[in-house]
Design an enzyme around this catalytic site. Structure first.
Site, PDB file in Angstrom:
ATOM      1  N   ASP A 128       0.363  66.080  43.641  1.00 15.28           N
ATOM      2  CA  ASP A 128      -0.440  66.563  43.389  1.00 15.28           C
ATOM      3  C   ASP A 128      -1.086  65.986  42.376  1.00 15.28           C
ATOM      4  OD1 ASP A 128       0.485  68.638  41.619  1.00 15.28           O
ATOM      5  OD2 ASP A 128      -0.744  69.810  42.749  1.00 15.28           O
ATOM      6  N   GLU A 129       0.087  65.349  41.533  1.00 17.02           N
ATOM      7  CA  GLU A 129      -0.301  65.379  40.138  1.00 17.02           C
ATOM      8  C   GLU A 129      -0.581  63.473  40.172  1.00 17.02           C
ATOM      9  OE1 GLU A 129       2.621  65.681  37.327  1.00 17.02           O
ATOM     10  OE2 GLU A 129       3.516  67.723  38.320  1.00 17.02           O
ATOM     11  N   TYR A 154       4.543  59.482  34.575  1.00 18.68           N
ATOM     12  CA  TYR A 154       5.266  59.761  36.469  1.00 18.68           C
ATOM     13  C   TYR A 154       4.377  59.493  37.194  1.00 18.68           C
ATOM     14  CZ  TYR A 154       6.526  63.581  39.643  1.00 18.68           C
ATOM     15  OH  TYR A 154       6.868  63.997  41.329  1.00 18.68           O
ATOM     16  N   LYS A 158       3.679  57.234  40.436  1.00 21.74           N
ATOM     17  CA  LYS A 158       3.376  58.286  42.267  1.00 21.74           C
ATOM     18  C   LYS A 158       2.393  57.674  42.631  1.00 21.74           C
ATOM     19  CE  LYS A 158       7.322  60.696  44.542  1.00 21.74           C
ATOM     20  NZ  LYS A 158       7.123  60.682  45.332  1.00 21.74           N
TER      21      LYS A 158
HETATM   22  P1  NAD Z   1      15.044  66.252  41.983  1.00 22.25           P
HETATM   23  O1  NAD Z   1      14.870  65.046  41.045  1.00 22.25           O
HETATM   24  O2  NAD Z   1      15.377  67.245  42.443  1.00 22.25           O
HETATM   25  O3  NAD Z   1      15.325  64.964  43.022  1.00 22.25           O
HETATM   26  C1  NAD Z   1      15.637  63.669  43.590  1.00 22.25           C
HETATM   27  C2  NAD Z   1      16.577  62.643  43.540  1.00 22.25           C
HETATM   28  O4  NAD Z   1      16.277  61.318  44.120  1.00 22.25           O
HETATM   29  C3  NAD Z   1      18.175  63.271  43.412  1.00 22.25           C
HETATM   30  O5  NAD Z   1      18.981  63.731  44.309  1.00 22.25           O
HETATM   31  C4  NAD Z   1      18.226  61.588  42.815  1.00 22.25           C
HETATM   32  O6  NAD Z   1      19.663  61.930  42.746  1.00 22.25           O
HETATM   33  C5  NAD Z   1      17.716  61.061  43.937  1.00 22.25           C
HETATM   34  N1  NAD Z   1      17.389  59.633  43.239  1.00 22.25           N
HETATM   35  C6  NAD Z   1      16.663  59.278  41.807  1.00 22.25           C
HETATM   36  N2  NAD Z   1      16.796  57.146  41.817  1.00 22.25           N
HETATM   37  C7  NAD Z   1      17.192  57.705  43.616  1.00 22.25           C
HETATM   38  C8  NAD Z   1      17.526  56.206  43.572  1.00 22.25           C
HETATM   39  N3  NAD Z   1      17.285  54.858  43.002  1.00 22.25           N
HETATM   40  N4  NAD Z   1      18.223  55.608  44.810  1.00 22.25           N
HETATM   41  C9  NAD Z   1      17.993  56.921  45.617  1.00 22.25           C
HETATM   42  N5  NAD Z   1      18.484  58.169  44.943  1.00 22.25           N
HETATM   43  C10 NAD Z   1      17.832  58.282  44.115  1.00 22.25           C
HETATM   44  O7  NAD Z   1      13.732  65.669  42.843  1.00 22.25           O
HETATM   45  P2  NAD Z   1      12.755  66.867  43.436  1.00 22.25           P
HETATM   46  O8  NAD Z   1      12.032  68.104  42.467  1.00 22.25           O
HETATM   47  O9  NAD Z   1      13.482  67.247  44.760  1.00 22.25           O
HETATM   48  O10 NAD Z   1      10.985  66.018  44.253  1.00 22.25           O
HETATM   49  C11 NAD Z   1      11.604  65.504  45.380  1.00 22.25           C
HETATM   50  C12 NAD Z   1       9.912  64.438  45.667  1.00 22.25           C
HETATM   51  O11 NAD Z   1       9.404  65.169  45.250  1.00 22.25           O
HETATM   52  C13 NAD Z   1       9.682  63.687  44.338  1.00 22.25           C
HETATM   53  O12 NAD Z   1       9.558  62.709  45.433  1.00 22.25           O
HETATM   54  C14 NAD Z   1       8.651  64.224  43.969  1.00 22.25           C
HETATM   55  O13 NAD Z   1       8.209  63.210  43.431  1.00 22.25           O
HETATM   56  C15 NAD Z   1       8.263  64.536  44.987  1.00 22.25           C
HETATM   57  N6  NAD Z   1       7.177  66.622  44.554  1.00 22.25           N
HETATM   58  C16 NAD Z   1       7.906  67.119  43.879  1.00 22.25           C
HETATM   59  C17 NAD Z   1       7.218  67.913  43.144  1.00 22.25           C
HETATM   60  C18 NAD Z   1       8.227  69.196  42.620  1.00 22.25           C
HETATM   61  O14 NAD Z   1       7.849  69.998  42.461  1.00 22.25           O
HETATM   62  N7  NAD Z   1       9.582  69.578  42.503  1.00 22.25           N
HETATM   63  C19 NAD Z   1       6.319  68.935  43.682  1.00 22.25           C
HETATM   64  C20 NAD Z   1       5.029  67.627  44.753  1.00 22.25           C
HETATM   65  C21 NAD Z   1       6.543  66.415  44.920  1.00 22.25           C
HETATM   66  O1  TDX Z   2      10.077  74.121  29.035  1.00 22.00           O
HETATM   67  C1  TDX Z   2       9.575  74.483  29.603  1.00 22.00           C
HETATM   68  N1  TDX Z   2       8.102  74.725  29.203  1.00 22.00           N
HETATM   69  C2  TDX Z   2       6.926  75.070  30.343  1.00 22.00           C
HETATM   70  O2  TDX Z   2       6.034  75.849  29.463  1.00 22.00           O
HETATM   71  C3  TDX Z   2       9.283  73.330  31.034  1.00 22.00           C
HETATM   72  C4  TDX Z   2       9.559  72.606  31.807  1.00 22.00           C
HETATM   73  C5  TDX Z   2       7.628  73.061  31.262  1.00 22.00           C
HETATM   74  N2  TDX Z   2       7.043  74.544  30.621  1.00 22.00           N
HETATM   75  C6  TDX Z   2       6.037  73.982  31.109  1.00 22.00           C
HETATM   76  C7  TDX Z   2       4.562  72.931  31.299  1.00 22.00           C
HETATM   77  C8  TDX Z   2       3.979  72.720  32.820  1.00 22.00           C
HETATM   78  O3  TDX Z   2       2.619  73.367  31.796  1.00 22.00           O
HETATM   79  O4  TDX Z   2       5.267  74.502  32.648  1.00 22.00           O
HETATM   80  C9  TDX Z   2       4.822  73.532  33.076  1.00 22.00           C
HETATM   81  C10 TDX Z   2       5.625  73.134  34.748  1.00 22.00           C
HETATM   82  O5  TDX Z   2       6.741  72.333  34.412  1.00 22.00           O
HETATM   83  P1  TDX Z   2       7.197  71.330  35.130  1.00 22.00           P
HETATM   84  O6  TDX Z   2       8.163  71.995  35.887  1.00 22.00           O
HETATM   85  O7  TDX Z   2       8.361  70.347  33.831  1.00 22.00           O
HETATM   86  O8  TDX Z   2       7.011  71.062  36.383  1.00 22.00           O
HETATM   87  P2  TDX Z   2       5.285  69.839  36.203  1.00 22.00           P
HETATM   88  O9  TDX Z   2       5.301  68.648  35.075  1.00 22.00           O
HETATM   89  O10 TDX Z   2       4.394  70.161  36.327  1.00 22.00           O
HETATM   90  O11 TDX Z   2       5.751  69.184  37.197  1.00 22.00           O
HETATM   91  C11 TDX Z   2       6.518  69.214  38.810  1.00 22.00           C
HETATM   92  O12 TDX Z   2       5.471  69.343  40.180  1.00 22.00           O
HETATM   93  C12 TDX Z   2       5.075  68.472  40.179  1.00 22.00           C
HETATM   94  C13 TDX Z   2       7.672  68.758  39.163  1.00 22.00           C
HETATM   95  O13 TDX Z   2       8.530  68.231  38.262  1.00 22.00           O
HETATM   96  C14 TDX Z   2       7.086  66.977  39.273  1.00 22.00           C
HETATM   97  O14 TDX Z   2       7.279  66.050  40.315  1.00 22.00           O
HETATM   98  C15 TDX Z   2       5.797  67.718  40.851  1.00 22.00           C
HETATM   99  O15 TDX Z   2       5.655  66.327  41.245  1.00 22.00           O
END
Ligand code: NAD
Ligand code: TDX
Length: 338
Positions: A128-129, A154, A158
């Site tokens: 959603d970012e 980032y 995306k």
């Molecule tokens: P993460 O950082 O936990 O995992 C990313 C994985 O991708 C890792 O296993 C890493 O080794 C692999 N990777 C990185 N670069 C690579 C490359 N060049 N080739 C092959 N593998 C590679 O991420 P996540 O939080 O699981 O997010 C997964 C996807 O979901 C991402 O595309 C992210 O943008 C999206 N997303 C995440 C969130 C969230 O809240 N975490 C929300 C919305 C969307």
């Molecule tokens: O130590 C912390 N303290 C804190 O207050 C960290 C790590 C974060 N924060 C705050 C920053 C943000 O307002 O918490 C909120 C969430 O931060 P993150 O966990 O870094 O997430 P965010 O930046 O919102 O992005 C996450 O959600 C969307 C994922 O990392 C992304 O990959 C995804 O696309």
């Protein structure tokens, strides 16, 4: 509905990817999974522990490497791709954007070329970012029609990747879908992210760290609900379409930290304020009407406090999983000023 036979999951050792793989193996016995993951710092191979080796294969490889991608698709007769692999942490993207541009943009391009060449379905896992942020008091939420206006390296990377996906659909007719989900929480999330960082700080005798004044608002969804939505889109979604995923879980960072402190029996003010991120997004909020209406998807984890409690329990009982990388992550946070 379409049911994948040999499903290629990029980034399947990461947080959402491994939860997705676990769910697919548990719920879809006809589907074999091939994980393509370069095992960056964000991947913990221990996340695969206990999974049936007959049901999946792990290929260590980079999504930016077209030969590796092609041989994986051929060797495992892949018929469908779910593309999770990405650099995912905003703070790292602010510190060092390079790998974000490479993996998130160029890597998505390489995966799209492979989907096109082999005629495979392709699902782009996005965020959603890409829609930027909302004001705290704005009644509006993001919809599929919201304009792209990403804030960080980032989210910009995306956003660029999503636009490539749309171009491959329009120009080459590649069968694509896109999901833009809000913040996920649950097991196997890296300790650099907000919720696991606070929980593991407390478990390792550190104080939680709140950015700015904790005013940021995130729309939390349990990772299982996101994974089920991705499966629904993959198997029943309309090609060329975008689906927003969210579970009406808006909470301020301060509020979430307060809940964690309470669950863990700590005093309410037992945390430190640290400088906010450069260009920090204020609020995200998802209107998930389309996926609810068109695919009948519903979140199952509607009690955020209960989900958070279960997540605290998971980190409490899986210290072997996170302890080895904790020190390194906190050192990086310190260097980044958080
Ligand atoms: P993460 O950082 O936990 O995992 C990313 C994985 O991708 C890792 O296993 C890493 O080794 C692999 N990777 C990185 N670069 C690579 C490359 N060049 N080739 C092959 N593998 C590679 O991420 P996540 O939080 O699981 O997010 C997964 C996807 O979901 C991402 O595309 C992210 O943008 C999206 N997303 C995440 C969130 C969230 O809240 N975490 C929300 C919305 C969307
Ligand atoms: O130590 C912390 N303290 C804190 O207050 C960290 C790590 C974060 N924060 C705050 C920053 C943000 O307002 O918490 C909120 C969430 O931060 P993150 O966990 O870094 O997430 P965010 O930046 O919102 O992005 C996450 O959600 C969307 C994922 O990392 C992304 O990959 C995804 O696309």
């Amino acid at each position: 509905a379409y049911e994948p036979h040999n499903l290629l999951v990029t980034g399947g050792v990461g947080f959402i990817g491994v939860n997705f793989v676990r769910q697919v193996l548990a719920e879809h016995p006809e589907t074999h999974v091939v994980i393509l993951d370069s095992l960056t710092y964000a991947a913990n191979p221990a996340s695969l522990a206990g999974l049936d080796r007959e049901r999946f294969d792990l290929v260590r490889g980079d999504v930016c490497d077209p030969d590796r991608v092609a041989s994986t698709i051929e060797d495992y007769r892949v018929d469908c791709i779910v593309h999770f692999a990405a650099e995912s942490h905003n703070d790292n993207s602010i510190e060092a954007p390079d790998p974000f541009i490479r993996t998130n943009i160029y890597g998505t391009y390489i995966m799209l070329q492979a989907a096109r060449r082999y005629g495979l379905r392709f699902h782009q896992v996005s965020t959603d970012e890409v829609y930027g942020d909302l004001d705290y008091t704005d009644p509006a939420r993001f919809t599929e029609e919201s304009p792209y206006r990403p804030s960080s390296p980032y989210s910009a990377s995306k956003a660029a990747a999503d636009q490539l996906v749309r171009a491959w659909w329009r120009t080459y007719g590649t069968q694509v879908t896109i999901s833009n989900c809000s913040n996920n929480y649950g097991p196997y999330q890296h300790v650099e992210k907000f919720i696991p960082r606070q929980i593991t700080n407390i478990l390792s005798g550190r104080r939680p760290r709140l950015y700015g004044e904790g005013k940021g608002v995130r729309d939390w969804i349990h990772v299982d609900d996101d994974c089920r939505a991705i499966w629904d889109i993959l198997t029943r979604g309309r090609s060329g379409r975008t689906y927003l995923i969210g579970a009406d879980g808006e909470h301020s960072d301060r509020e979430v930290l307060g809940m964690i402190l309470q669950i863990m029996g700590r005093p309410a003010h037992d945390y430190d304020l640290v400088p906010d991120r450069l260009g920090a997004d204020r609020r995200y909020a998802i209107d998930a009407s389309r996926i609810r209406r068109e695919l009948g998807w519903r979140p199952r984890h509607t009690d955020f406090a209960a989900g958070l409690e279960a997540t605290v329990d998971w980190y409490r009982t899986h210290q072997d999983w996170w302890r080895p990388g904790k020190e390194r992550t906190e050192e990086r946070c310190r260097v980044q000023g958080h």
